[in-house]
Design a protein around this motif. Structure first.
Motif, PDB file in Angstrom:
ATOM      1  N   LEU A 170       0.831  -1.213   0.000  1.00  0.00           N
ATOM      2  CA  LEU A 170       0.000   0.000   0.000  1.00  0.00           C
ATOM      3  C   LEU A 170       0.863   1.260   0.000  1.00  0.00           C
ATOM      4  O   LEU A 170       0.516   2.248  -0.655  1.00  0.00           O
TER       5      LEU A 170
ATOM      6  N   LEU B 285       0.773   4.206  -2.696  1.00  0.00           N
ATOM      7  CA  LEU B 285       0.599   5.610  -2.320  1.00  0.00           C
ATOM      8  C   LEU B 285       1.758   6.459  -2.863  1.00  0.00           C
ATOM      9  O   LEU B 285       1.550   7.534  -3.437  1.00  0.00           O
TER      10      LEU B 285
ATOM     11  N   SER C 203       1.522   6.919  -6.540  1.00  0.00           N
ATOM     12  CA  SER C 203       0.470   7.865  -6.930  1.00  0.00           C
ATOM     13  C   SER C 203       0.941   9.302  -6.685  1.00  0.00           C
ATOM     14  O   SER C 203       0.639  10.204  -7.450  1.00  0.00           O
TER      15      SER C 203
ATOM     16  N   GLU D 263     -10.541   5.390   1.898  1.00  0.00           N
ATOM     17  CA  GLU D 263     -10.723   6.057   0.599  1.00  0.00           C
ATOM     18  C   GLU D 263     -11.132   7.515   0.746  1.00  0.00           C
ATOM     19  O   GLU D 263     -10.861   8.327  -0.142  1.00  0.00           O
TER      20      GLU D 263
ATOM     21  N   LEU E  11      -6.266   5.421  -3.033  1.00  0.00           N
ATOM     22  CA  LEU E  11      -5.861   4.205  -2.329  1.00  0.00           C
ATOM     23  C   LEU E  11      -7.081   3.317  -2.045  1.00  0.00           C
ATOM     24  O   LEU E  11      -7.801   3.523  -1.077  1.00  0.00           O
TER      25      LEU E  11
ATOM     26  N   ILE F 258      -7.859   0.025  -0.719  1.00  0.00           N
ATOM     27  CA  ILE F 258      -7.192  -1.100  -0.041  1.00  0.00           C
ATOM     28  C   ILE F 258      -7.894  -2.432  -0.292  1.00  0.00           C
ATOM     29  O   ILE F 258      -7.257  -3.467  -0.357  1.00  0.00           O
TER      30      ILE F 258
END
Lengths: 302, 226
Positions: A46, A50, A53, A257, A263, A265
């Motif tokens: 994750l 992140l 992004s 979110e 993101l 998950i």
């Protein structure tokens, strides 16, 4: 051979349920270790998601003077595209910039009224540059400073955001380094705790192992049921962990979110489900089996 | 069948448990090894079961030196011996039936053989009703009978009984000794280590007497004299 294997499995199965308290303790400790392994995997995945992004949002915008000709800008764009560090160069004309602004803020009457007040298109034509790697923006800005087209440039947006972008890159590389260090330390601690718990559980059975040895049982006939118990504890711990994580991810996903729009998950969890299952089961079973193997070894020397 | 030849066992701090012991045991013989506590009886049986290694001397079992058995071959060797201990040494997580069946399982007996033989042996030792009980649910006498059943189920050449009546009252002790005698009469060599005077004197069998680790007396029809 088959009869012995059948007896070993049956004995391990019986032992797992008859020594209920010890089995629960072992499952619980394995559960903690598997949870840690899964958390590290999820955190790593994750955080990468992140970071990429954020990195994707890093770019350089070159705004051209009003008198700059479109042909010169195109020529400059081609020159930029030839640089190996540049992944993509996008041209945004004055008209396109105005259209984008109008579309984005059409519901904001104050902004629209201000635009009408200006009475002309106040936007400048621009080139949006995205680098192949996050660390390559410096090389691109160095090129801009030496280029023949520098005179056409009104302003470079990168310089204004430079400190923020560099801070993000430094933060992400620090996170990655810390993550590797933390993973190694936590994994070692978890493995040692699991091994010691299983060792203590088998320590309780040392007299039983001695009796089996004196009755004439071979090493694998004695060790086998303990390994089966290790496998059972590993499987049970992995199942509990998988179920717990599924529930947590499912309930947390919408809340996460709202903070990080990019993101998802639950999407990440589903996409990597097989990998997560593999990590959980391999961690649980291997830890259970290896710890049982090592712990029984010392009592088999009779 | 069994031969102790100048066997000495010295534990750390120079504690001599067995000192230059020499004697033979014939096939189908009933031999009692007697002596006070600490005379070396248990050490002698541990040496025979290869649980301990002698410091000096050699022990032969059916012509083969026990000292030379490789660790990997010990289980096979021990399957030829049945052992009964003072503290029973039953597997606490297994039922009486499972404890007795375990001795057959380790030698690779089939499920049919186990299903046929275990109830028979449990009947011989009078534990049919307790087949599904765990050791903690049995009395001392019942535990010892279960241990004897486990020791004889795979028809070993020899049974070693180390103080089998040590934790039992006189009534149960007598029952256990009668059972051991019956087993020996059926053709199994039996070595009994005990310090129970009444039992030895009532047997009228061979007695090897130990004192401070040494054999001080070996009589064909011996008595407990210390």
């Amino acid at each position: 051979m088959f009869t012995s294997l059948k007896r070993v499995i049956r004995s391990g199965w019986q032992g797992f349920f008859r020594d209920g308290g010890l089995s629960i303790a072992t499952v619980f400790i394995l559960l903690l270790t598997i949870t840690l392994a899964t958390s590290l995997f999820l955190f790593h995945g994750l955080s990468h998601l992140l970071i990429s992004s954020v990195e994707e949002k890093a770019d350089i915008s070159l705004y051209f003077k009003e008198e700059a000709l479109e042909n010169d800008i195109f020529e400059f764009r081609e020159e930029l595209a030839r640089i190996s560090e540049v992944k993509e160069v996008k041209y945004i004309s004055q008209e396109k910039a105005l259209a984008d602004f109008t579309e984005k803020h059409k519901d904001n009457p104050v902004l629209m009224a201000s635009l009408a007040e200006v009475g002309r298109n106040p936007f400048l034509a621009s080139l949006n540059i995205i680098a192949s790697e996050p660390g390559q923006y410096q090389a691109i800005t160095d090129f801009l400073e030496t280029s023949d087209f520098t005179a056409l440039i009104e302003k470079v947006d990168y310089y204004q955001r430079r400190s923020v972008i560099e801070r993000i890159f430094s933060l992400t590389s620090t996170i990655n380094r810390s993550f590797i260090f933390l993973s190694i330390i936590l994994s070692l601690v978890a493995i040692l705790v699991t091994f010691n718990t299983i060792r203590l559980a088998i320590y309780n059975s040392r007299e039983e192992i001695k009796i089996q040895r004196l009755v004439g049982a071979g090493s694998w006939f004695i060790r086998g049921p303990f390994l089966v118990q290790g496998v059972l504890a590993g499987i049970l711990a992995a199942l509990i962990c998988l179920l717990t994580f599924s529930l947590i991810i499912w309930s947390l996903s919408p809340r996460v979110e709202t903070f990080f729009t990019d993101l998802d998950i639950s999407q990440f969890f589903v996409t990597n489900l097989w990998q997560i299952i593999l990590i959980q089961f391999v961690t649980g079973i291997l830890l259970g089996v290896i710890s049982s193997f090592l712990a029984t070894r010392r009592y088999l020397k009779i | 069948m069994i031969s102790f030849q100048h066997v000495t066992k010295i534990y750390p701090r120079n504690t001599i448990a067995v000192d230059d012991v020499c004697f033979d045991v014939e096939e189908k013989e009933f031999v009692s090894v007697v002596g006070k506590s600490g005379a070396g009886k248990t050490t002698l049986l541990k040496l025979l079961l290869a649980e301990e290694k002698p410091t000096q001397g050699e022990i032969f079992f059916q012509g083969k030196s026990i000292n030379e058995i490789k660790p990997g071959n010990l289980p096979e060797f021990r399957r030829e011996i049945g052992a009964v201990f003072q503290d029973y040494k039953l597997l606490p997580s297994k039922t009486t039936h499972e404890n007795v069946a375990y001795a057959l399982e380790v030698i690779g007996a089939s499920d049919q053989e186990i299903a046929r033989d275990v109830p028979k042996v449990l009947e011989i030792v009078g534990l049919t009703e307790k087949a599904n009980n765990f050791p903690e649910e049995l009395s001392g006498g019942e535990k010892q009978r279960a241990a004897i059943a486990r020791a004889l189920i795979h028809r070993p050449e020899v049974i070693l009984a180390d103080e089998p009546t040590g934790n039992l009252d006189p009534y149960h002790s007598l029952g256990i000794i009668r059972l051991l005698l019956k087993i020996q009469e059926m053709g199994t060599t039996l070595i009994l280590a005990t310090h129970n005077r009444e039992i030895i004197n009532s047997l009228g069998k061979r007695v090897v007497t130990l004192e401070d680790g040494r054999v001080i007396r070996d009589e064909r029809r011996g008595r407990f004299i210390l």
